[in-house]
Design a protein around this motif. Sequence first.
Motif, PDB file in Angstrom:
ATOM      1  N   LEU A 244      -1.362 -14.860  -1.084  1.00  0.00           N
ATOM      2  CA  LEU A 244      -1.360 -13.494  -1.597  1.00  0.00           C
ATOM      3  C   LEU A 244      -1.508 -12.544  -0.418  1.00  0.00           C
ATOM      4  CD1 LEU A 244      -3.818 -14.268  -4.491  1.00  0.00           C
ATOM      5  CD2 LEU A 244      -1.395 -13.758  -4.775  1.00  0.00           C
ATOM      6  N   ALA A 245      -0.656 -11.532  -0.376  1.00  0.00           N
ATOM      7  CA  ALA A 245      -0.676 -10.630   0.780  1.00  0.00           C
ATOM      8  C   ALA A 245      -0.409  -9.200   0.341  1.00  0.00           C
ATOM      9  CB  ALA A 245       0.360 -11.060   1.810  1.00  0.00           C
ATOM     10  N   ALA A 246      -1.394  -8.341   0.510  1.00  0.00           N
ATOM     11  CA  ALA A 246      -1.192  -6.906   0.450  1.00  0.00           C
ATOM     12  C   ALA A 246      -0.927  -6.444   1.882  1.00  0.00           C
ATOM     13  CB  ALA A 246      -2.409  -6.206  -0.141  1.00  0.00           C
ATOM     14  N   THR A 247      -0.621  -5.178   2.059  1.00  0.00           N
ATOM     15  CA  THR A 247      -0.277  -4.709   3.399  1.00  0.00           C
ATOM     16  C   THR A 247      -1.409  -4.934   4.386  1.00  0.00           C
ATOM     17  OG1 THR A 247       1.126  -3.021   2.400  1.00  0.00           O
ATOM     18  CG2 THR A 247       0.562  -2.728   4.710  1.00  0.00           C
ATOM     19  N   GLU A 248      -2.665  -4.854   3.906  1.00  0.00           N
ATOM     20  CA  GLU A 248      -3.797  -4.951   4.825  1.00  0.00           C
ATOM     21  C   GLU A 248      -4.787  -6.055   4.468  1.00  0.00           C
ATOM     22  OE1 GLU A 248      -5.419  -1.005   4.709  1.00  0.00           O
ATOM     23  OE2 GLU A 248      -3.936  -0.201   6.112  1.00  0.00           O
ATOM     24  N   THR A 249      -4.467  -6.865   3.471  1.00  0.00           N
ATOM     25  CA  THR A 249      -5.415  -7.884   3.014  1.00  0.00           C
ATOM     26  C   THR A 249      -4.679  -9.161   2.633  1.00  0.00           C
ATOM     27  OG1 THR A 249      -6.879  -6.160   2.130  1.00  0.00           O
ATOM     28  CG2 THR A 249      -7.258  -8.408   1.360  1.00  0.00           C
ATOM     29  N   SER A 250      -5.246 -10.317   3.018  1.00  0.00           N
ATOM     30  CA  SER A 250      -4.688 -11.621   2.665  1.00  0.00           C
ATOM     31  C   SER A 250      -5.650 -12.384   1.769  1.00  0.00           C
ATOM     32  CB  SER A 250      -4.420 -12.459   3.924  1.00  0.00           C
ATOM     33  OG  SER A 250      -3.567 -11.797   4.822  1.00  0.00           O
ATOM     34  N   ASP A 251      -5.097 -13.340   1.041  1.00  0.00           N
ATOM     35  CA  ASP A 251      -5.902 -14.221   0.204  1.00  0.00           C
ATOM     36  C   ASP A 251      -5.110 -15.511   0.024  1.00  0.00           C
ATOM     37  OD1 ASP A 251      -7.913 -15.190  -1.402  1.00  0.00           O
ATOM     38  OD2 ASP A 251      -7.538 -13.847  -3.095  1.00  0.00           O
ATOM     39  N   VAL A 252      -5.802 -16.626  -0.217  1.00  0.00           N
ATOM     40  CA  VAL A 252      -5.104 -17.890  -0.449  1.00  0.00           C
ATOM     41  C   VAL A 252      -5.917 -18.766  -1.391  1.00  0.00           C
ATOM     42  CG1 VAL A 252      -6.091 -19.061   1.575  1.00  0.00           C
ATOM     43  CG2 VAL A 252      -3.889 -19.800   0.667  1.00  0.00           C
ATOM     44  N   LEU A 253      -5.211 -19.417  -2.316  1.00  0.00           N
ATOM     45  CA  LEU A 253      -5.815 -20.386  -3.208  1.00  0.00           C
ATOM     46  C   LEU A 253      -5.160 -21.734  -2.951  1.00  0.00           C
ATOM     47  CD1 LEU A 253      -5.524 -17.490  -4.937  1.00  0.00           C
ATOM     48  CD2 LEU A 253      -6.821 -18.847  -6.593  1.00  0.00           C
ATOM     49  N   ALA A 254      -5.915 -22.813  -3.134  1.00  0.00           N
ATOM     50  CA  ALA A 254      -5.425 -24.149  -2.792  1.00  0.00           C
ATOM     51  C   ALA A 254      -5.632 -25.119  -3.944  1.00  0.00           C
ATOM     52  CB  ALA A 254      -6.135 -24.665  -1.546  1.00  0.00           C
ATOM     53  N   LEU A 267      -9.912 -20.419  -1.172  1.00  0.00           N
ATOM     54  CA  LEU A 267     -10.453 -21.081   0.016  1.00  0.00           C
ATOM     55  C   LEU A 267     -11.555 -20.279   0.686  1.00  0.00           C
ATOM     56  CD1 LEU A 267      -7.456 -22.756   1.878  1.00  0.00           C
ATOM     57  CD2 LEU A 267      -9.272 -23.833   0.551  1.00  0.00           C
ATOM     58  N   LEU A 268     -11.412 -18.953   0.687  1.00  0.00           N
ATOM     59  CA  LEU A 268     -12.450 -18.109   1.271  1.00  0.00           C
ATOM     60  C   LEU A 268     -12.475 -16.790   0.515  1.00  0.00           C
ATOM     61  CD1 LEU A 268     -11.179 -16.426   4.489  1.00  0.00           C
ATOM     62  CD2 LEU A 268      -9.894 -18.331   3.567  1.00  0.00           C
ATOM     63  N   PRO A 269     -13.562 -16.080   0.548  1.00  0.00           N
ATOM     64  CA  PRO A 269     -13.665 -14.846  -0.238  1.00  0.00           C
ATOM     65  C   PRO A 269     -12.609 -13.823   0.182  1.00  0.00           C
ATOM     66  CG  PRO A 269     -15.824 -15.547   0.562  1.00  0.00           C
ATOM     67  CD  PRO A 269     -14.809 -16.396   1.258  1.00  0.00           C
ATOM     68  N   ARG A 270     -12.064 -13.115  -0.812  1.00  0.00           N
ATOM     69  CA  ARG A 270     -11.127 -12.026  -0.517  1.00  0.00           C
ATOM     70  C   ARG A 270     -11.916 -10.855   0.053  1.00  0.00           C
ATOM     71  NH1 ARG A 270      -7.043  -9.709  -5.088  1.00  0.00           N
ATOM     72  NH2 ARG A 270      -6.284 -11.872  -4.910  1.00  0.00           N
ATOM     73  N   LEU A 271     -11.516 -10.447   1.256  1.00  0.00           N
ATOM     74  CA  LEU A 271     -12.222  -9.374   1.951  1.00  0.00           C
ATOM     75  C   LEU A 271     -11.214  -8.294   2.315  1.00  0.00           C
ATOM     76  CD1 LEU A 271     -14.870  -8.380   3.334  1.00  0.00           C
ATOM     77  CD2 LEU A 271     -14.132  -9.635   5.384  1.00  0.00           C
ATOM     78  N   GLU A 272     -11.410  -7.105   1.801  1.00  0.00           N
ATOM     79  CA  GLU A 272     -10.462  -6.019   2.062  1.00  0.00           C
ATOM     80  C   GLU A 272     -10.329  -5.775   3.568  1.00  0.00           C
ATOM     81  OE1 GLU A 272      -9.695  -1.306   0.905  1.00  0.00           O
ATOM     82  OE2 GLU A 272     -11.261  -2.465  -0.108  1.00  0.00           O
ATOM     83  N   GLY A 273      -9.086  -5.757   4.027  1.00  0.00           N
ATOM     84  CA  GLY A 273      -8.817  -5.546   5.441  1.00  0.00           C
ATOM     85  C   GLY A 273      -8.728  -6.828   6.253  1.00  0.00           C
ATOM     86  N   HIS A 274      -9.051  -7.973   5.612  1.00  0.00           N
ATOM     87  CA  HIS A 274      -8.960  -9.242   6.340  1.00  0.00           C
ATOM     88  C   HIS A 274      -7.571  -9.838   6.119  1.00  0.00           C
ATOM     89  CE1 HIS A 274     -10.316 -13.679   7.003  1.00  0.00           C
ATOM     90  NE2 HIS A 274      -9.855 -13.139   8.122  1.00  0.00           N
ATOM     91  N   GLU A 275      -6.811  -9.927   7.190  1.00  0.00           N
ATOM     92  CA  GLU A 275      -5.493 -10.549   7.155  1.00  0.00           C
ATOM     93  C   GLU A 275      -5.567 -11.871   7.900  1.00  0.00           C
ATOM     94  OE1 GLU A 275      -2.034  -7.846   7.841  1.00  0.00           O
ATOM     95  OE2 GLU A 275      -3.614  -6.389   8.297  1.00  0.00           O
ATOM     96  N   PHE A 276      -4.956 -12.890   7.312  1.00  0.00           N
ATOM     97  CA  PHE A 276      -5.007 -14.183   7.967  1.00  0.00           C
ATOM     98  C   PHE A 276      -3.849 -15.056   7.497  1.00  0.00           C
ATOM     99  CE2 PHE A 276      -7.396 -14.672   4.045  1.00  0.00           C
ATOM    100  CZ  PHE A 276      -6.987 -15.912   3.548  1.00  0.00           C
TER     101      PHE A 276
END
Length: 685
Positions: A244-254, A267-276
């Motif tokens: 999952l990817a917004a312009t400034e934030t990433s998220d991933v489920l496994a 996999l890890l908490p969704r944190l606004e502004g954290h892209e990975f």
Amino acid sequence: MTDKLSAPIAKKIPHSMTHHDHTRIDNYYWMRDDERQAEQVIAHLEKENHYVEQNMAPHKALQNALFEEMKGRIVKDDSSVPVKDGKYWYVSDVQGDDEYASHYRASDEQLSDKTLLLNINELAKGYEYYDVGEMTISPNDTTLAYSEDIDGRRIYTFRFKDLNKNTYLGDVLENTEGQLVWANDNKTVFYVKKDAQTLLGYQVYRHVLGTPQSDDSLVYEEQDRQFYMELGKSRDDSEIYIHLAATETSDVLALDANTPMGEFRRLLPRLEGHEFGIDRLAGEYFILSNNHAKNFRLLKANEQTIGDMSQWQELIAHREHILIEGMELFDSHFVITERELGQIRFVVHNYQGESYQLSFDDACYYAGVGYNPESSASTVRIHYSSLTTPSSVYDCDLTTGRKILRKQQQVLGDFDAKNYASERLFVTARDGVQVPVSLVYRKDTFHKDGTNPLLQYGYGSYGITIDPSFSSTTLSLLDRGFVYAIAHIRGSEMLGRNWYEQGKKTNKQNTFNDFIDVTRALIGQGYGHQDKIFASGGSAGGLLMGAIVNQAPELYLGVGVHVPFLDVLTTMLDESIPLTTNEYDEWGNPNEEAAYQTILQYSPYDNLTAQAYPNILVTTGLHDSQVQYWEPMKWVAKLRELKTDDNLLLFKTDMEAGHGGASGRFKSLQDKALEMAFFIALLSD
């Protein structure tokens, strides 16, 4: 060329829109038809198309010659470099006048028992537009899944083929994003379904072969519409991912790929502004993260520590002037793609802490990691080209760095790379920032005395970097004395993450200023004649074109505006339109007054005024799902109403295509030939 023929004039029906106590009147709002069937809309588009034909009729011979010239450089019989995936080698080829490729596999690299998987030409018969989005084969190599789009809206249908029997299964998956991932049981697949209104992928479904789509299970739904969704699989095939990817934030489920009936976990908490970006090999996670690292750093975690960033182990630290763009994991090494001062390089690391660089010699170039499906490989496949070097495929030994050229694009005709030269410049923008520019020209027609025509291209949004790569079609302009320039303006990541942030939201005006300042500098330095300057851009680059013709129309003789995002404010206020809510982090959310005022200052449609404009060619696709056809349609109608010149304003709609334009390797050249003929003809007037 001048606007002597009778141009289509659109009727005006005032439509009032008020936000933040500010009212705008849109006289052409009626042109929006979500169904694309309104008679008055279709009739007006057809009038515009006829007007293009009328005006370009005197230059039809030139357009045809350009098309044949470009087509004549393409090798008719061509094939890809075979790639090994599991026990098979895969290859594609095109033959004769075929528009599309055929795909094969064989049990050895010499392709001694080559077997046809799919002939796209056969599948495309009867369709004006046809695109295969993805082909993917089950882990046991027996079942092929492929997605097809038949109208350019990027709404894909999946079909399945039994490769042993060479027959189709009854399974059909409709209304998908065109991407699918196999579980390791060879019978369960996961796919993303689109929202019928916004066309955004927001739901992940699980399908078991042999069952109807109506029985498929919803396994995840994203509630925040700012996120794009795609699927993936880890490098070691142990996990299936929902990215999952917004312009400034990433998220991933496994999900464990061996237990497809299980549940996805974050996999890890969704944190606004954290892209990975994340991948997994041999039980370890490798993460490219911008946490405390604007230009990203590389970290490692395991099953126990992946959810706690404080426990991650740093492998490559953040560096202020070096952007990490990607990683590719192998059993023996990992390859990191970096960019410094705009130039790409690859750094090959072993797992013992040793590394070396893979670099190239051209003044400016494109290079990218290719398709490397096997982590056990001893080489990494690299794609490379420059403004003067045709597309090349290298296999690079991971241990020694030795590069083996596997193939270079053949350019038919009298092409000789030694006849062309490229340069890389830095231009000082009005605020003192140094903007990179890539240039190419033919040596025997270029004179640095301000006499050459010059075409300048730009994009400058979403952090997308337009690297200088080879184009056989551009040769048709270079051979006629044109200089071709790419302005690497703010809004890309050419000079790192900060370069992108300085060209978005409240800083968007920098993108337009940079492009205009590059034009003025190239004229001043003698690269182009002040009366022979052209510009071109598409999509968000079409927004760029709309802005520069409002802000500096006197600089350009002709402008190409393709599938353009022109009505920014109205679109960003309408959450029913595809790509609106998940664009807020790029343009700003105009439901907030400050962002509304920022966008209002540059939105091309809102800033059209009574002044002289350049000659302009606008192209779009009726079925465009990213930038709706009515944006350029409205813009052209309003521009015709307001402009004070008699320069040409042409608007061509491909009634069968979407955002990507015409499908097929030859048909798409017609659009390029049209633009080139439009530009060249202006020089003879």
